[in-house]
Scaffold this motif. Structure first.
Motif, short mmCIF file in Angstrom:
data_model
loop_
_atom_site.label_atom_id
_atom_site.label_comp_id
_atom_site.label_asym_id
_atom_site.label_seq_id
_atom_site.Cartn_x
_atom_site.Cartn_y
_atom_site.Cartn_z
N ALA A 12 -39.06 8.53 26.09
CA ALA A 12 -39.96 9.54 26.60
C ALA A 12 -39.13 10.61 27.31
CB ALA A 12 -40.96 8.92 27.56
N PHE A 72 -48.86 5.83 28.29
CA PHE A 72 -49.58 6.80 27.46
C PHE A 72 -51.04 6.89 27.90
CE2 PHE A 72 -52.04 7.90 23.65
CZ PHE A 72 -51.40 9.07 23.26
N PRO A 104 -44.62 11.53 25.78
CA PRO A 104 -44.56 10.10 25.46
C PRO A 104 -43.50 9.78 24.42
CG PRO A 104 -46.47 11.09 24.42
CD PRO A 104 -45.89 12.13 25.32
N THR A 127 -44.87 0.80 26.42
CA THR A 127 -44.96 2.22 26.76
C THR A 127 -46.38 2.76 26.58
OG1 THR A 127 -44.27 2.83 24.51
CG2 THR A 127 -42.55 2.64 26.19
#
Length: 632
Positions: free
Chosen positions: A506, A363, A549, A359
């Motif tokens: 998220a 970001f 995020p 992830t």
């Protein structure tokens, strides 16, 4: 002729901006009236050896592309031949002083009933770029969606980047074998095991999927060597954020959510549901065939896991017989067998994708975007009138009474929350926008969205993800018709704080009717004393959908200059259905020109009962007052 590489394109983008600002504008073309008819119906589509009944517009998936020029007026006649109530939302279109056309059932309008029709009318002044349209009823946007493209009034030559050879919508979606209305009902009941079976690009599953040995068709993008293409990428999926890559190529990102950004060169694009990205791609690789891959990412364990959805299209080079390229053209010829292939063979070259649980790529992608200063872009408001911190997470409510077993028990329902309250519609049969406009008693049912979460804790503590004693203390929540009123012209600062209660997803937060300046993002817990210093008040990106995020936060500002009742919600469909939603009410300004006009004469109506007689009196009185003022 030597081809440009992507860094050169990025430099050309800057040069184009300088040229644009230093030359006189070309006289604008006259605004046009753009008209479409959307027939919503059901049809059978076959994928993976199974026939599925799906709800579509004009027999297409994705649906029709609407192409307009800035300043045009739009009329879309929606004819509902499906068995479901329908509304269409024009995602990202600001609907200035026209909240009536925003298309949210029982928020801005009564839905269009089966065998009924309604015409949406609105203008697209002051915006240009890639947006999209979709159903806002149940989970039907999974198949009811399409691109909405607004081109500059002065033509493609006025883009603040090199004029592309072609422009291509790339719509990332999902394929479901389930009835999408049933999926929505399951989410409402806290049942979260439903999932799609495949990902799609422009409605095609791609050759990563096969059935009985026959591979699925994939989307094919034909390119010519040396040409520049503008990809208008849209994430229309219900479930997942996606990474997009093309083997052997790079993107120059030039816009996001119909707002220009400083050109940013990258080999991967990250899009949450609801987001759009415009990116230039130069066909500067050795001629051949290259996979375009979209991969869904997700939080790692202990978060709930779903299959790694992936799909791929193919970028295929046409033969180029220009001097210096004949040898390459011969080596990449498709031949009679239709193989074609990449530079080293018939199989397309595949990109190396991020890990499914990575992830951080998302970001960094979102954090690297900054605004390109443009005549249409107002400065970041320096004064803030209202500040809110909104936590985003999961909780549970009891099915019966105030006491029940939780942590997955059938006695409770898992819900999604904002500041620990899960949204539910009021029971009135009057949409909230009409109740607000006519000042009826239906507004009494609204509950104010708090400025702060009711309880301060370590929001991003990973120990809260699995069910257990620590999580159980934070799980109980409540339901209510969450709303927040804002005076016209106020500057609002929101901090969206993700939490780890029962999951650490998220959250793509979409605000209707407004764009938001994205001032900063961070991981962990927001700390005002520390993080305000990180705000970008010079050139922050401007979005209508903000990616919060995983177990992190985002700070945004927006100006409440568009009167009406506007939806604010997570664009993960399961979070929306489960209640991660609030209503933002923007009051009228001091003049007629800053106030919401009355609804269209042909506005859809809902059924009314005797208990609404008092509201009807208020409505008729207000209509009489409006008619009198207009007559004067």
């Amino acid at each position: 002729m030597k081809r440009q590489n992507l860094p050169a394109v990025a430099l050309a983008v800057v040069a184009a901006v300088v040229l644009l600002l230093s030359t006189k504008a070309i006289p604008s073309a006259a605004a046009a009236a753009v008209e479409h008819t959307f027939v919503v119906s059901q049809m059978n589509m076959t994928h993976l050896c199974k026939e599925t009944l799906v709800t579509v517009v004009n027999g297409q998936l994705p649906g029709p592309v609407i192409e307009v020029t800035e300043g045009d007026s739009v009329a879309v006649h929606v004819v509902n031949k499906s068995p479901y109530n329908i509304t269409i939302h024009w995602h990202g279109v600001k609907q200035r002083f026209n909240c009536w056309a925003d298309g949210v059932p029982m928020i801005t309008q009564c839905p269009i009933l089966p065998n009924h029709n309604f015409t949406y009318r609105f203008d697209v002044a002051g915006q240009e770029g890639t947006l999209w349209w979709h159903s806002h009823t149940a989970c039907l946007r999974g198949t009811l969606h399409g691109a909405f493209i607004i081109r500059p009034r002065d033509g493609a030559g006025s883009y603040p980047f090199p004029k592309p050879y072609r422009e291509i919508p790339i719509v990332i979606g999902e394929w479901w074998e389930m009835d999408l209305v049933r999926v929505d009902n399951d989410f409402l009941d806290g049942f979260l095991d439903d999932e799609p079976i495949a990902a799609t690009i422009n409605g095609k599953l791609g050759d990563v999927y096969n059935c009985s040995g026959a591979v699925e068709d994939g989307y094919v993008l034909d390119v010519e060597p040396g040409k520049t293409y503008l990809l208008r990428v849209i994430n229309a999926a219900l479930f997942s954020e996606y990474y997009l890559k093309i083997a052997g190529h790079k993107f120059t990102v030039v816009a996001a959510d119909a707002n220009y950004v400083s050109p940013y060169t990258t080999d991967v694009i990250a899009l949450s549901p609801g987001e759009t990205v415009d990116a230039l791609v130069v066909a500067d690789a050795p001629p051949g065939r290259y996979y375009m891959v979209a991969l869904a990412n997700q939080s790692p364990k202990p978060d709930p896991q779903i299959p790694a959805f992936v799909t791929r299209a193919t970028v295929e080079y046409s033969n180029d017989n220009s001097p210096g390229n004949s040898a390459k053209a011969l080596s990449s010829s498709r031949g009679t067998g239709g193989g074609g292939g990449g530079p080293s063979g018939d199989v397309p070259v595949a990109p190396e994708m991020p890990d499914q649980h990575d992830t951080m790529t998302s970001f960094y992608f979102h954090g690297n975007l900054t605004s390109l200063r443009h005549a249409r872009l107002p400065p970041v408001p320096a004064r803030v009138d209202e500040r809110l911190i909104i936590t985003l997470g999961l909780g549970s409510v009891c099915r019966r009474g105030q006491s029940c077993k939780r942590s997955g028990s059938n006695e409770s329902i898992i819900v999604a929350t904002m500041n620990n309250v899960s949204f539910q519609l009021p029971t009135s049969t009057t949409p909230l926008l009409e109740a607000h406009y006519y000042n009826t008693s239906a507004m009494d049912a609204l509950q104010q969205l708090p400025d702060r979460p009711p309880r301060v804790f370590d929001y991003t503590d990973r120990a809260l993800i699995p069910w257990g004693p620590k999580e159980a203390q934070l799980e109980p929540t409540s339901r209510g018709s969450l709303a927040r009123r804002f005076q016209h012209g106020s500057t609002v600062e929101l901090v969206f704080q993700g939490t780890a209660v029962m999951q650490s997803d998220a959250n793509p937060m979409h605000l209707h009717g407004h764009d938001m300046f994205v001032l900063a993002q961070g991981l962990g817990n927001y700390d005002e004393a520390r993080d305000v210093a990180r705000y970008n008040l010079v050139d922050p990106p401007v979005r209508n959908t903000v990616h919060v995020p995983r177990i992190g936060w985002v700070a945004v500002r927006f100006v409440t200059d568009n009167p009406g009742v506007w939806y604010m919600h997570c664009h993960f469909e399961f979070h929306l259905s489960m209640g991660m939603t609030a209503v933002f009410i923007v009051e009228d300004g001091p003049t007629m020109d800053t106030s919401l006009p009355p609804p269209p004469a042909d506005f859809p109506t809902c059924g009314h009962d005797d208990n609404l007689a008092r509201d009807e009196v208020h409505i008729q009185t207000k209509k009489s007052e409006v008619s009198r003022v207009e007559g004067e």
